[in-house]
Design an enzyme around this catalytic site. Structure first.
Site, PDB file in Angstrom:
ATOM      1  N   ASP A 195     -24.298  15.757 -13.461  1.00 31.19           N
ATOM      2  CA  ASP A 195     -24.266  16.731 -12.367  1.00 31.19           C
ATOM      3  C   ASP A 195     -23.308  17.858 -12.768  1.00 31.19           C
ATOM      4  OD1 ASP A 195     -21.739  15.728 -12.006  1.00 31.19           O
ATOM      5  OD2 ASP A 195     -22.155  14.775 -10.087  1.00 31.19           O
TER       6      ASP A 195
ATOM      7  N   ASP B 291     -31.312  10.011  -7.631  1.00 32.97           N
ATOM      8  CA  ASP B 291     -30.101   9.267  -7.994  1.00 32.97           C
ATOM      9  C   ASP B 291     -29.389   8.911  -6.704  1.00 32.97           C
ATOM     10  OD1 ASP B 291     -28.916  12.118  -7.585  1.00 32.97           O
ATOM     11  OD2 ASP B 291     -27.188  10.783  -7.687  1.00 32.97           O
TER      12      ASP B 291
ATOM     13  N   CYS C  28     -37.982 -12.615  -6.434  1.00 34.19           N
ATOM     14  CA  CYS C  28     -37.453 -11.538  -7.289  1.00 34.19           C
ATOM     15  C   CYS C  28     -37.201 -12.081  -8.695  1.00 34.19           C
ATOM     16  CB  CYS C  28     -36.157 -10.980  -6.696  1.00 34.19           C
ATOM     17  SG  CYS C  28     -35.311  -9.805  -7.791  1.00 34.19           S
TER      18      CYS C  28
ATOM     19  N   CYS D 236     -35.276 -10.920 -11.019  1.00 35.45           N
ATOM     20  CA  CYS D 236     -34.037 -10.447 -11.651  1.00 35.45           C
ATOM     21  C   CYS D 236     -33.168 -11.627 -12.094  1.00 35.45           C
ATOM     22  CB  CYS D 236     -33.269  -9.522 -10.709  1.00 35.45           C
ATOM     23  SG  CYS D 236     -32.121 -10.354  -9.579  1.00 35.45           S
TER      24      CYS D 236
ATOM     25  N   CYS E 158     -31.448 -13.534  -9.173  1.00 34.80           N
ATOM     26  CA  CYS E 158     -32.296 -14.355  -8.306  1.00 34.80           C
ATOM     27  C   CYS E 158     -32.904 -15.544  -9.028  1.00 34.80           C
ATOM     28  CB  CYS E 158     -33.383 -13.495  -7.669  1.00 34.80           C
ATOM     29  SG  CYS E 158     -32.712 -12.327  -6.465  1.00 34.80           S
TER      30      CYS E 158
ATOM     31  N   HIS F  74     -29.040  -7.370  -8.891  1.00 34.25           N
ATOM     32  CA  HIS F  74     -30.217  -7.545  -8.028  1.00 34.25           C
ATOM     33  C   HIS F  74     -30.652  -6.205  -7.430  1.00 34.25           C
ATOM     34  CE1 HIS F  74     -33.077  -8.710  -5.016  1.00 34.25           C
ATOM     35  NE2 HIS F  74     -32.383  -7.969  -4.173  1.00 34.25           N
TER      36      HIS F  74
END
Ligand SMILES: [Zn+2]
Length: 370
Positions: free
Chosen positions: A92, A264, A302, A304, A307, A333
């Protein structure tokens, strides 16, 4: 050689999916960029950020110029080498943080003079210095320096800030000579006429991509969608469109429906550290007593790493105890949740069923929790 090549492979209504090709790698759109404020996506190793599905991350010019310093990062090989992230980084301009975090700010046509929130030292950010800092960091996508005003500002204040931001956009472009890409930022608050004048000025200057600034500052989702309805089509259709600082999962879906390509937000990482986990059935607070002996994963089904390996009861204990691992597992997660949502939207646009996906998502995500 342009800093990026944007190829749209499919559209569905106003939504589009494609690829932004850059020297350091491709960015699949619509894309979500995790925020790496201080040269780290908090609580995550770079390879784990990548495993979640992120093609690009964001770095904050304001924070990095104050600590450890842009010149120091440049001496250490640039931000990619410094933090161990080889793929694209968007930086930014520092304009947002300088107004929200620093003290004793003084805005003139030259730029913004301010005192560091860390040690009170005096600094100056101008379009030229912002671009210089982003270049020292080795940014792949740099942002034009703009002037922010609070959402509550009058129309006259919005107009003056927008006009100054367009002059600063021109100075940013003139100062930019990096190998990467430079995005301009549309301003104008909630006002259609100001947004139109801003888009016209930016398009005349010519950028590699266009951001929609000044939203996600407390105006609410309904107002944000109303602005996107007129603001997004004002920006060139063949360039990436980036909605800065957005947002909640349902904000992302609403915005993709309106033709936004990049996002973002600190939400998945920041709220993960405080115990909020995102699920398809809406957010849950893992600190809640009802999870103390819950043997399910944070979000059943999930894929991930959190999980597939840990139960809610354990993560609940870690977060309540202030354990570092709790922040790590929750953040992982949440980043997977965001990236899976983006992938689902990319697939749905390619198969011309984004409206169906959105309706199904809103139906589950927004229903009142039991
Ligand atoms: Zn998970």
């Amino acid at each position: 050689m342009p800093g990026l090549t944007f190829t749209i492979s499919a559209t569905d209504g106003a939504a589009r999916t494609g690829v932004i090709a850059m020297a350091r790698g491709d960015i699949r759109t619509p894309a979500f960029m995790p925020v790496g404020t201080a040269a780290t996506v908090k609580a995550m190793k770079p390879q784990d950020v990548r495993s979640s599905g992120a093609d690009i991350i964001l770095g904050n010019t304001y924070h990095l110029m104050l600590r450890p310093g842009a010149e120091r990062i440049a001496r250490l090989g640039g931000l990619h080498e410094f933090m161990g992230w080889e793929r694209p980084i968007l930086t930014d301009s520092g304009g947002y943080q300088v107004m929200s975090l620093s003290e004793l700010t003084k805005v003139t046509e030259e730029g913004v003079a301010f005192a560091s929130h860390l040690d009170g030292s005096r600094h100056m950010l101008s379009p030229e210095r912002s671009i210089e800092v982003q270049n020292l960091l080795g940014s792949d996508i740099a942002m034009a320096f703009d002037q922010l005003v609070p959402a509550t500002a009058t129309r006259g204040e919005h107009e003056a800030a927008m006009e100054r931001s367009m002059r600063w956009a021109e100075r940013s472009k003139a100062a930019f000579s990096g190998a990467g890409a430079l995005f301009g930022i549309q301003q104008g608050g909630l006002d259609e006429e100001l947004r139109g004048r801003s888009a016209e000025a930016l398009t005349a200057i010519g950028f590699d991509g266009y951001a929609i600034g000044g939203l996600a500052v407390g105006e609410g989702q309904e107002a944000m969608c109303r602005v996107l309805d007129f603001a997004t089509p004002m920006l060139p259709a063949d360039k990436p469109r980036y909605l800065m600082g957005v947002g909640k999962p349902d904000d992302l879906v609403e915005s993709v429906l309106r033709g936004v390509d990049m996002f973002d937000c600190v939400l998945p990482t920041r709220s993960g550290r405080t115990g909020q986990a995102f699920t398809a059935d809406g957010p849950i607070n893992i600190r809640n007593a009802r999870f103390a002996e819950d043997r399910d994963s944070i979000e059943p089904g999930c894929p991930c790493p959190t999980c597939t390996q840990f139960e809610r009861a354990y993560v609940h204990h870690l977060v309540r105890s202030g354990e570092i691992l709790g922040a790590m597992l929750m953040t992982e997660h949440n980043l997977w949740f965001y990236q899976r949502l983006m992938q689902a939207m990319r697939d749905a646009i390619a198969e011309a069923r984004i409206r169906e996906l959105a309706d199904g998502f809103f139906g589950r995500y927004r229903k009142p929790s039991p």
